[in-house]
Scaffold this motif. Sequence first.
Motif, mmCIF file in Angstrom:
data_model
loop_
_atom_site.group_PDB
_atom_site.id
_atom_site.type_symbol
_atom_site.label_atom_id
_atom_site.label_comp_id
_atom_site.label_asym_id
_atom_site.label_seq_id
_atom_site.Cartn_x
_atom_site.Cartn_y
_atom_site.Cartn_z
ATOM 1 N N HIS A 71 1.398 -8.074 5.243
ATOM 2 C CA HIS A 71 1.631 -7.013 4.899
ATOM 3 C C HIS A 71 2.441 -6.008 5.938
ATOM 4 N N GLU A 72 3.199 -6.661 6.686
ATOM 5 C CA GLU A 72 3.863 -5.976 7.732
ATOM 6 C C GLU A 72 5.079 -5.015 7.061
ATOM 7 N N ALA A 73 5.760 -5.560 6.093
ATOM 8 C CA ALA A 73 6.768 -4.722 5.708
ATOM 9 C C ALA A 73 6.156 -3.672 4.714
ATOM 10 N N LEU A 74 5.410 -4.012 3.809
ATOM 11 C CA LEU A 74 4.742 -2.996 3.084
ATOM 12 C C LEU A 74 4.409 -1.614 3.912
ATOM 13 N N LEU A 75 3.767 -2.062 4.991
ATOM 14 C CA LEU A 75 3.149 -0.927 5.858
ATOM 15 C C LEU A 75 4.507 -0.268 6.460
ATOM 16 N N SER A 217 -0.636 15.160 0.366
ATOM 17 C CA SER A 217 -0.734 14.671 -0.928
ATOM 18 C C SER A 217 -0.304 13.313 -1.132
ATOM 19 N N TYR A 218 0.902 13.181 -0.676
ATOM 20 C CA TYR A 218 1.630 11.851 -0.493
ATOM 21 C C TYR A 218 0.805 10.701 0.216
ATOM 22 N N ARG A 219 0.283 10.912 1.175
ATOM 23 C CA ARG A 219 -0.291 10.022 1.897
ATOM 24 C C ARG A 219 -1.860 9.601 1.078
ATOM 25 N N PHE A 220 -2.221 10.536 0.355
ATOM 26 C CA PHE A 220 -3.352 10.268 -0.370
ATOM 27 C C PHE A 220 -2.908 9.165 -1.625
ATOM 28 N N GLU A 221 -1.746 9.739 -2.342
ATOM 29 C CA GLU A 221 -1.265 8.532 -3.072
ATOM 30 C C GLU A 221 -1.194 7.231 -2.484
ATOM 31 N N GLN A 222 -0.576 6.988 -1.317
ATOM 32 C CA GLN A 222 -0.346 5.867 -0.802
ATOM 33 C C GLN A 222 -1.770 5.031 -0.572
ATOM 34 N N GLY A 223 -2.734 5.610 -0.132
ATOM 35 C CA GLY A 223 -4.046 5.058 -0.127
ATOM 36 C C GLY A 223 -4.336 4.251 -1.313
ATOM 37 N N PHE A 224 -3.879 4.789 -2.555
ATOM 38 C CA PHE A 224 -4.163 3.685 -3.633
ATOM 39 C C PHE A 224 -3.052 2.630 -3.899
ATOM 40 N N THR A 225 -2.048 2.778 -3.208
ATOM 41 C CA THR A 225 -1.029 1.450 -2.995
ATOM 42 C C THR A 225 -1.800 0.575 -2.191
ATOM 43 N N PHE A 226 -2.307 0.936 -1.116
ATOM 44 C CA PHE A 226 -2.902 -0.088 -0.203
ATOM 45 C C PHE A 226 -4.272 -0.653 -0.797
ATOM 46 N N GLU A 227 -5.021 -0.024 -1.766
ATOM 47 C CA GLU A 227 -6.031 -0.533 -2.610
ATOM 48 C C GLU A 227 -5.752 -1.329 -3.477
ATOM 49 N N LEU A 228 -4.553 -1.362 -4.242
ATOM 50 C CA LEU A 228 -3.998 -2.176 -5.189
ATOM 51 C C LEU A 228 -3.522 -3.460 -4.558
ATOM 52 N N ASN A 229 -2.842 -3.437 -3.203
ATOM 53 C CA ASN A 229 -2.632 -4.517 -2.379
ATOM 54 C C ASN A 229 -3.842 -5.351 -2.108
ATOM 55 N N LEU A 230 -4.667 -4.852 -1.758
ATOM 56 C CA LEU A 230 -6.094 -5.420 -1.191
ATOM 57 C C LEU A 230 -6.800 -6.102 -2.548
ATOM 58 N N GLY A 232 -4.957 -7.484 -4.861
ATOM 59 C CA GLY A 232 -3.909 -8.455 -5.265
ATOM 60 C C GLY A 232 -3.074 -7.979 -6.294
ATOM 61 N N ALA A 233 -3.374 -6.871 -6.944
ATOM 62 C CA ALA A 233 -2.679 -6.282 -8.131
ATOM 63 C C ALA A 233 -1.373 -6.184 -7.790
ATOM 64 N N GLY A 234 -1.218 -5.408 -6.677
ATOM 65 C CA GLY A 234 0.345 -4.781 -6.270
ATOM 66 C C GLY A 234 1.330 -6.254 -5.784
ATOM 67 N N ASP A 235 0.668 -7.287 -5.172
ATOM 68 C CA ASP A 235 1.392 -8.361 -5.015
ATOM 69 C C ASP A 235 1.589 -9.240 -6.387
ATOM 70 N N ARG A 236 0.983 -9.213 -7.251
ATOM 71 C CA ARG A 236 1.193 -9.819 -8.494
ATOM 72 C C ARG A 236 2.523 -9.051 -9.141
ATOM 73 N N ALA A 237 2.362 -7.809 -9.331
ATOM 74 C CA ALA A 237 3.355 -7.015 -9.843
ATOM 75 C C ALA A 237 4.792 -7.047 -9.210
ATOM 76 N N ARG A 238 4.889 -7.248 -7.782
ATOM 77 C CA ARG A 238 6.068 -7.207 -7.206
ATOM 78 C C ARG A 238 6.582 -8.656 -7.435
ATOM 79 N N GLN A 239 5.667 -9.787 -7.541
ATOM 80 C CA GLN A 239 6.160 -10.946 -7.550
ATOM 81 C C GLN A 239 6.876 -11.028 -8.983
ATOM 82 N N ARG A 240 6.148 -10.432 -10.030
ATOM 83 C CA ARG A 240 6.892 -10.230 -11.538
ATOM 84 C C ARG A 240 8.234 -9.722 -11.468
#
Length: 245
Positions: A71-75, A217-230, A232-240
Amino acid sequence: MGVHLHSGTVTEVVFDFPPVNALPAAGWTELAEALATAGAEPDTRVVVLAAEGRGFCAGVDIKEMQRSPGHEALLAANRGCAAAFAAVYECPVPVIAAVQGFCLGGGVGLVGNADLIVAADDAVIGLPEVDRGALGAATHLSRLVPPQLMRTMVYTCRTVSAHDLHRYGTVLSVVPAAELRKAAREVAEEIAAKDPVVIRRAKEALNGIDPVDVKRSYRFEQGFTFELNLSGAGDRARQRFVEGR
């Protein structure tokens, strides 16, 4: 390619990351540093933020994320985006965004934090984050469109035109693409002619009365991005997206 700084009373910060201005993680950090440098220069009175190419910004470089292990590039991209958005907002002088073509994802974060927006008549903005398995920049979109439309745009990933934003009063003017940089500079020069001490205090005062802390506010939103990656939903969407599905 990269971020270019053209110093002066009106300082231009121009980024160029072909083919679609999808910034790599390092590009967001470079942009943040250029904006900070521009604002720190005592002679700078206004900053114009612009981009080369047919579109202003396509957001983050998703392909970079998918070809990088872990997740280095994502972070790095998330931290870079937060830094670049904050650099626009916290710049001690007004920032004018000159927007052409597509302004998506992270581009909305930049433009939504700008003080003024001048747009080309082909400009559209949108947040495709839901389709990419991420969340973020609704904080900044909410500064550009009415609340229910913002929610609709987040859920559906629809875009709105510069003409719509002009009707809402969040875009100052809409001009032919060939005249965009000139139009932005004209407004910048109008502001630059004012007392620079007063303008800097005005920027500080206006930030101080904002009802929403955009950084938090933005950092709060980003927290949900981290949750989606944990999950697996984030990786699946990016791969599509990478595979064109």
